[in-house]
Motif scaffolding. Structure first.
Motif, PDB file in Angstrom:
ATOM      1  N   GLY A  34      -5.384  -3.498  -8.479  1.00  0.00           N
ATOM      2  CA  GLY A  34      -4.381  -4.681  -8.471  1.00  0.00           C
ATOM      3  C   GLY A  34      -3.933  -5.136  -7.261  1.00  0.00           C
ATOM      4  N   SER A  35      -4.063  -4.406  -6.221  1.00  0.00           N
ATOM      5  CA  SER A  35      -3.715  -4.707  -4.773  1.00  0.00           C
ATOM      6  C   SER A  35      -4.164  -5.949  -4.209  1.00  0.00           C
ATOM      7  CB  SER A  35      -3.704  -3.229  -3.937  1.00  0.00           C
ATOM      8  OG  SER A  35      -5.221  -3.065  -3.677  1.00  0.00           O
ATOM      9  N   GLN A  36      -5.429  -6.224  -4.659  1.00  0.00           N
ATOM     10  CA  GLN A  36      -6.004  -7.501  -3.894  1.00  0.00           C
ATOM     11  C   GLN A  36      -5.723  -8.420  -4.540  1.00  0.00           C
ATOM     12  OE1 GLN A  36      -8.438  -4.844  -4.754  1.00  0.00           O
ATOM     13  NE2 GLN A  36      -8.854  -4.111  -2.718  1.00  0.00           N
ATOM     14  N   ARG A  37      -4.941  -8.650  -5.564  1.00  0.00           N
ATOM     15  CA  ARG A  37      -4.898  -9.977  -6.043  1.00  0.00           C
ATOM     16  C   ARG A  37      -3.284 -10.444  -5.736  1.00  0.00           C
ATOM     17  NH1 ARG A  37      -5.943  -8.234 -12.497  1.00  0.00           N
ATOM     18  NH2 ARG A  37      -7.557  -6.744 -12.127  1.00  0.00           N
ATOM     19  N   PRO A  38      -3.069 -11.798  -5.847  1.00  0.00           N
ATOM     20  CA  PRO A  38      -1.792 -12.416  -5.625  1.00  0.00           C
ATOM     21  C   PRO A  38      -0.963 -12.059  -6.807  1.00  0.00           C
ATOM     22  CG  PRO A  38      -3.306 -14.229  -6.254  1.00  0.00           C
ATOM     23  CD  PRO A  38      -4.270 -12.958  -6.342  1.00  0.00           C
ATOM     24  N   ALA A  39       0.236 -11.698  -6.701  1.00  0.00           N
ATOM     25  CA  ALA A  39       1.049 -11.425  -7.600  1.00  0.00           C
ATOM     26  C   ALA A  39       1.396 -12.312  -8.642  1.00  0.00           C
ATOM     27  CB  ALA A  39       2.642 -11.083  -7.004  1.00  0.00           C
ATOM     28  N   LEU A  66      -0.192   0.547 -14.831  1.00  0.00           N
ATOM     29  CA  LEU A  66      -1.172  -0.517 -15.617  1.00  0.00           C
ATOM     30  C   LEU A  66      -0.698  -1.980 -15.195  1.00  0.00           C
ATOM     31  CD1 LEU A  66      -2.721   0.288 -18.753  1.00  0.00           C
ATOM     32  CD2 LEU A  66      -3.163   0.872 -16.454  1.00  0.00           C
ATOM     33  N   LEU A  67       0.557  -2.225 -15.198  1.00  0.00           N
ATOM     34  CA  LEU A  67       0.912  -3.679 -14.769  1.00  0.00           C
ATOM     35  C   LEU A  67       0.592  -3.818 -13.334  1.00  0.00           C
ATOM     36  CD1 LEU A  67       4.522  -3.820 -16.491  1.00  0.00           C
ATOM     37  CD2 LEU A  67       2.581  -5.305 -16.973  1.00  0.00           C
ATOM     38  N   THR A  68       0.804  -2.988 -12.331  1.00  0.00           N
ATOM     39  CA  THR A  68       0.427  -2.950 -11.130  1.00  0.00           C
ATOM     40  C   THR A  68      -1.211  -3.243 -10.961  1.00  0.00           C
ATOM     41  OG1 THR A  68       2.109  -1.589 -10.334  1.00  0.00           O
ATOM     42  CG2 THR A  68       0.483  -2.069  -8.758  1.00  0.00           C
ATOM     43  N   ALA A  69      -1.867  -2.447 -11.734  1.00  0.00           N
ATOM     44  CA  ALA A  69      -3.334  -2.658 -11.836  1.00  0.00           C
ATOM     45  C   ALA A  69      -3.827  -3.991 -12.141  1.00  0.00           C
ATOM     46  CB  ALA A  69      -3.940  -1.574 -12.415  1.00  0.00           C
ATOM     47  N   HIS A  70      -2.966  -4.686 -12.985  1.00  0.00           N
ATOM     48  CA  HIS A  70      -3.340  -5.919 -13.388  1.00  0.00           C
ATOM     49  C   HIS A  70      -2.725  -7.215 -12.554  1.00  0.00           C
ATOM     50  CE1 HIS A  70      -4.804  -3.983 -16.632  1.00  0.00           C
ATOM     51  NE2 HIS A  70      -5.684  -4.839 -17.098  1.00  0.00           N
ATOM     52  N   GLY A  71      -2.169  -6.673 -11.385  1.00  0.00           N
ATOM     53  CA  GLY A  71      -1.560  -7.720 -10.231  1.00  0.00           C
ATOM     54  C   GLY A  71      -0.186  -8.180 -10.593  1.00  0.00           C
ATOM     55  N   PHE A  72       0.620  -7.402 -11.231  1.00  0.00           N
ATOM     56  CA  PHE A  72       2.101  -7.640 -11.213  1.00  0.00           C
ATOM     57  C   PHE A  72       2.705  -7.007 -10.163  1.00  0.00           C
ATOM     58  CE2 PHE A  72       0.460  -8.655 -15.626  1.00  0.00           C
ATOM     59  CZ  PHE A  72       1.217  -9.924 -15.801  1.00  0.00           C
TER      60      PHE A  72
END
Ligand code: B1M
Length: 215
Positions: free
Chosen positions: A86-91, A115-121
């Motif tokens: 998730g770290s590369q995506r915009p929040a 899992l939310l972090t992994a999905h960019g949140f």
């Protein structure tokens, strides 16, 4: 395909063996088993078994605690793998998670946050034993999109109702959505207390949040 490995993972949780659980988690990644698959098919079934044994009085509180430590050891290996995605995506939105007042169960809530972090949140984890006022203050401070409240005890589920009430009183609703989950929580309970959604597991929590934020 990896049945033996999953069986060993499950057993490491039942045995309350953190070193072995962490080693099995590392081996899983080396074997190319997805982190989520290892959690879902290996480690979580071990926790479920421990809960059932505890309920039957074949295991006791110290056993449950040792199993939780083993689970945390496995998660400490697997979590970085999940959050990396998730770290590369915009929040995609800001989410607050925590376990309700009087409740110290943290594993499910942490998995939901991971899992939310992994999905960019962007996830802010308030930890365990969190009061409704703490949820509300953090939601205001971070202009959160969603507040996620976990409860593992039938006695602490009422804390979820209290979060809904306090956020309403503080006029943070309907802008801030509230989702609830945890082993004793049901969709019917979520509706009864006026939450915006219920998720039975961490994967469904991601889909639910994505849905609520798109609306
Ligand atoms: Co406790 N415990 N425990 N415990 N414990 C349960 C919950 C219990 C069902 C065991 C049993 O009797 N079979 C029972 C509750 C009974 C009830 O109220 N109906 C119980 C009890 C009674 C207690 C104590 C009261 C025991 C005592 O002191 N006599 C005590 C309470 C302490 C307190 O909180 N005040 C207690 C203590 C503990 C330990 C500290 C020993 C330890 C927790 C350690 C820790 O977290 N650091 C512990 C454990 C490990 C368990 C079990 C065995 C496992 C919980 C777990 O981590 N599961 C549990 C039995 C069980 O649930 N089968 C039990 C793995 C985790 C991945 O699943 O948390 O369900 P789970 O999360 C899932 C979903 O529920 C969902 O997604 C997750 C991932 O898929 N989800 C959400 C969770 N939160 C969500 C939020 C969402 C959406 C989905 O949106 C916001």
């Amino acid at each position: 395909m990896h049945t033996d490995h999953f069986t060993a993972m499950r057993q490491s949780i039942i045995d309350g063996a953190p070193e072995s659980a962490a080693a099995l988690a590392r081996q899983a990644l080396e074997l190319g088993i997805a982190a989520l698959e290892a959690i879902d098919q290996g480690f979580v079934p071990g926790m479920t078994e421990v809960g059932a044994e505890y309920a039957q009085r074949r295991m006791f509180l110290p056993d449950m605690l040792a199993s939780a430590e083993a689970m945390k050891a496995a998660m400490s290996v697997l979590e970085p793998e999940l959050t990396r995605q998730g770290s590369q995506r915009p929040a995609a939105g800001t989410i607050i998670v925590g376990t309700t007042k009087g409740d110290i169960h943290e594993i499910g809530k942490t998995l939901v946050g991971t899992l939310l972090t992994a999905h960019g949140f962007k996830v802010h984890d308030l930890g365990v034993d969190v009061s409704s006022e703490q949820f509300a203050a953090k939601a205001r401070e971070l202009a959160a999109d969603v507040v996620g409240v976990s409860a593992l005890l039938t006695t602490t589920m009422r804390g979820q109702r209290s979060v809904v009430e306090v956020l309403e009183r503080e006029q943070l609703r309907p802008r801030v959505k509230i989702i609830v989950g945890g082993a004793p929580v049901t969709r019917q309970w979520a509706e009864e207390i006026g939450a915006d959604g219920y998720a039975k597991d961490a994967i469904s929590a991601v889909a639910l949040v994505q849905n609520l934020i798109q609306r």
